[in-house]
Motif scaffolding. Sequence first.
Motif, mmCIF file in Angstrom:
data_model
loop_
_atom_site.group_PDB
_atom_site.id
_atom_site.type_symbol
_atom_site.label_atom_id
_atom_site.label_comp_id
_atom_site.label_asym_id
_atom_site.label_seq_id
_atom_site.Cartn_x
_atom_site.Cartn_y
_atom_site.Cartn_z
ATOM 1 N N ALA B 232 0.858 -1.051 -0.004
ATOM 2 C CA ALA B 232 -0.055 -0.113 -0.024
ATOM 3 C C ALA B 232 0.916 1.485 0.055
ATOM 4 O O ALA B 232 0.355 2.318 0.064
ATOM 5 C CB ALA B 232 -0.859 0.063 1.502
ATOM 6 N N ARG B 235 0.627 4.257 2.849
ATOM 7 C CA ARG B 235 -0.485 5.253 2.607
ATOM 8 C C ARG B 235 -1.882 4.482 3.516
ATOM 9 O O ARG B 235 -2.250 3.461 3.121
ATOM 10 C CB ARG B 235 -1.055 5.746 1.289
ATOM 11 C CG ARG B 235 0.001 6.366 0.533
ATOM 12 C CD ARG B 235 0.708 7.543 1.044
ATOM 13 N NE ARG B 235 -0.637 8.768 0.896
ATOM 14 C CZ ARG B 235 -0.715 10.013 1.187
ATOM 15 N NH1 ARG B 235 0.848 10.336 1.307
ATOM 16 N NH2 ARG B 235 -1.349 10.837 1.184
ATOM 17 N N ARG B 238 -4.595 3.429 1.183
ATOM 18 C CA ARG B 238 -4.615 2.246 0.503
ATOM 19 C C ARG B 238 -4.543 1.169 1.463
ATOM 20 O O ARG B 238 -5.032 -0.097 0.729
ATOM 21 C CB ARG B 238 -3.176 2.377 -0.239
ATOM 22 C CG ARG B 238 -3.218 3.465 -1.225
ATOM 23 C CD ARG B 238 -2.062 3.765 -1.976
ATOM 24 N NE ARG B 238 -2.140 4.956 -2.618
ATOM 25 C CZ ARG B 238 -1.585 4.747 -4.063
ATOM 26 N NH1 ARG B 238 -0.856 3.873 -4.614
ATOM 27 N NH2 ARG B 238 -1.845 5.878 -4.787
ATOM 28 N N PHE B 241 -7.978 0.266 1.559
ATOM 29 C CA PHE B 241 -8.484 -0.346 0.362
ATOM 30 C C PHE B 241 -7.930 -1.855 0.293
ATOM 31 O O PHE B 241 -8.659 -2.754 -0.124
ATOM 32 C CB PHE B 241 -7.869 0.375 -0.728
ATOM 33 C CG PHE B 241 -8.210 0.180 -2.075
ATOM 34 C CD1 PHE B 241 -9.438 0.010 -2.564
ATOM 35 C CD2 PHE B 241 -7.169 -0.460 -2.903
ATOM 36 C CE1 PHE B 241 -9.643 -0.729 -3.827
ATOM 37 C CE2 PHE B 241 -7.442 -0.872 -3.955
ATOM 38 C CZ PHE B 241 -8.628 -1.095 -4.554
ATOM 39 N N GLY B 242 -6.648 -2.068 0.585
ATOM 40 C CA GLY B 242 -5.979 -3.281 0.237
ATOM 41 C C GLY B 242 -6.777 -4.194 1.301
ATOM 42 O O GLY B 242 -6.992 -5.487 0.842
ATOM 43 N N THR B 276 -4.735 -9.056 -4.519
ATOM 44 C CA THR B 276 -4.603 -7.905 -3.610
ATOM 45 C C THR B 276 -2.834 -7.401 -4.136
ATOM 46 O O THR B 276 -2.611 -6.125 -4.361
ATOM 47 C CB THR B 276 -4.367 -8.337 -2.398
ATOM 48 O OG1 THR B 276 -5.566 -8.752 -1.944
ATOM 49 C CG2 THR B 276 -3.939 -7.048 -1.523
ATOM 50 N N LEU B 280 -2.232 -3.651 -5.783
ATOM 51 C CA LEU B 280 -1.748 -2.770 -5.091
ATOM 52 C C LEU B 280 -0.290 -2.096 -5.844
ATOM 53 O O LEU B 280 0.157 -1.193 -5.485
ATOM 54 C CB LEU B 280 -1.319 -3.214 -3.654
ATOM 55 C CG LEU B 280 -2.650 -3.298 -2.702
ATOM 56 C CD1 LEU B 280 -2.264 -3.497 -1.355
ATOM 57 C CD2 LEU B 280 -3.347 -1.713 -2.706
ATOM 58 N N ILE B 283 -1.261 0.129 -8.727
ATOM 59 C CA ILE B 283 -1.638 1.677 -8.418
ATOM 60 C C ILE B 283 -0.370 2.240 -7.647
ATOM 61 O O ILE B 283 -0.290 3.343 -7.456
ATOM 62 C CB ILE B 283 -2.800 1.642 -7.333
ATOM 63 C CG1 ILE B 283 -2.801 0.951 -5.913
ATOM 64 C CG2 ILE B 283 -4.202 1.218 -7.946
ATOM 65 C CD1 ILE B 283 -3.546 1.096 -4.894
ATOM 66 N N SER B 284 0.576 1.447 -7.048
ATOM 67 C CA SER B 284 1.641 2.047 -6.489
ATOM 68 C C SER B 284 3.134 2.048 -7.338
ATOM 69 O O SER B 284 4.166 2.183 -6.911
ATOM 70 C CB SER B 284 2.044 1.407 -4.956
ATOM 71 O OG SER B 284 0.802 1.405 -4.272
#
Lengths: 364, 306
Positions: B232, B235, B238, B241-242, B276, B280, B283-284
């Motif tokens: 994440a 953050r 995140r 969300f994760g 997952t 993640l 997006i990261s």
Amino acid sequence: MTNSSRREFLKYSAAAGAALGSTSLSNLAMADEVLKVGAVYVSPVSEIGWTKQHSLGVDAIKAALGNKVEVTTIDSIFKPQDAERVFREMASSGNKLIFGTSFSHGTPMQKVAKRFPDVAFEHCAGIKHTKNLGTFEAKYFEGTYLAGVAAGHVSKSAKIGFIGGFPIPDIVGPANALLLGAQSVNPDMTCSVIFLNSWFDPGKEKEAANTLISQGCDVICSMTDTATGVQVAGQKDVWSIGYASDMSQFGNGKHLTAFTLDWSSVYVNAAKSVATGTWKTSERWQGLSEGVVKMSPLNTDIPAAGKAEVKKAQAAIIAGSLHPFAGEVKDQADKVRAAAGGTLSTSDIRGFNWFVKGMVGKLG
Amino acid sequence: MDLFIAIFTGTIIAATPLIFAALGELVVEKSGVLNLGIEGMMLVGAAVGVWVSYAGLPMPLAIMSAAAAGALASLLFGVLALTFLTNQYAAGLSLTIFGTGVSAVIGKGFGSAPIDALIPLEIPFLTEIPVIGPLFFNYDPLVYFSFIMFGLISWFLYKTKAGLVVRTIGESPESSHAIGYPVIKIRYLAVMFGGAMAGLGGAYLSLAYTPLWVENMTAGKGWISLALVVFAAWRPARILFGAWLFGSMTILQLQGQALGISLPSEVLSSLPYIATIVVLVVISKNWQFLALNFPTSLAKPFRPAE
């Protein structure tokens, strides 16, 4: 009994080893000598579950032989590499009869048994027996069949949910028998299956039970080592079936029955025969008629007709006139696996890798 | 609709222990310390929670004791890693091993014994609203508390001066020390906070999620939380969300199995992990973003100059 930690055991066995220094280990136990028995458990002895039932077997030895027997137990030994060391320690510290209680104890027991030919080894859930290593296993499917008959009488949605650890024959077979038992009451019954793909994960087990209930299953049978499945079913007010121990205290009044395991006859017979020098290796696969599989008291809310039918089926299985896998048995693809009048063979039952018709789930 | 409610609420509940443990670890890592002992602290919290509850003491006390026990366990790591400057990886791993053993000893008397569970709140009026009620207003108090902690931690780290100090120490303990901040003391506080949160996550497992004590009952959730923090990109949003993503995939794969989807259960069981991590990581994947959020001094021992 010394329900000892590993550390205590090592201390104890070191002392025993020193004391035995001058005695010959090859003497068979004499009738007037104290018989030393060891048992290795796979998990701690808790209130319920697989290991609890084995500890009751050990208790039965003590009750039967009294001060003629001295028992050492060690818990939480799962990994084969740990087990080998523990079995060797037990054998070399004078135990004449040693029990292993997990499939994972198999390879280490075979190795150690070879090194100690005058010690009797007994392996639960084992598949390979040798000259001084016997195996014993329960016919779980006889228990699930009867639980299925009870489920068939109480289920309104005609859907059972089954939770298992891994898709192995010892779990697939009982799941099949559960549905066949239910279908003997209502041919439209189905059974949805979830495998956790973990031997131990109470959290996932809870989600699995919730999932099955959300899909309309109103009887949950969880063949894992915790009471989580029974607990979740109780909270959601649906029926549950316990495994290994009576789990009614977790079921919120909805515990139908449990198929419990009672190894005491196996343990006591082995201890007595070792004490008298008559022990012989053997492979045992026992169920209701030998008393290894038992049914815990039926829930009083099961309709009287249902209770009577469970009792009748139980008597018939014990008498040998009913076999849970008697034909006709069809698989998911509608293929006939056992024709009417026949039954599945022992190797079919012990090697189950397919589901019977009406099971919802997929075996890889 | 019932199925949707079951999946939604199941996700929220399955994510809660992960959220507690991962948010705690976030604060620890933001201060530049890597504690691999989450699994051990969760187990200690889970066992102590059941112990207190089994002794007949009220539930809030059981939960607080679990948090306190987690914080106490984390001190073991703190002393090793912060005072004696041992390798943080080794100290954290030993805390996991220690916690697993200690929790087994604590739990010896009540393995698999039934206890009173933390039950969902019945909020008058709100819980009874159709659909909305069961979706949002029918959880146990710890679920709501995890959201409060999410808000508090996000606010603390990014909106307060104290949070800025924690993050600065995570970037450069030398500079922070030179300005006059008590680096070791603040890191101790962060580690203890992380321990308390892991203890809460454990207590959630043993008092609410599956209300009983079984040895090793976390079954790897501590490690999943640890991975969540990294994937994440440090953050808080995140992490939330994760955890939800992981929880929802777990539940969807179980639903899939029970519906008889024609995929082997082994494949379905691995889906939550794969999904997952992939999501993640994707997006990261911005390097600037990663560099901005990664605590530069993570896992590096710091000795204040005399």
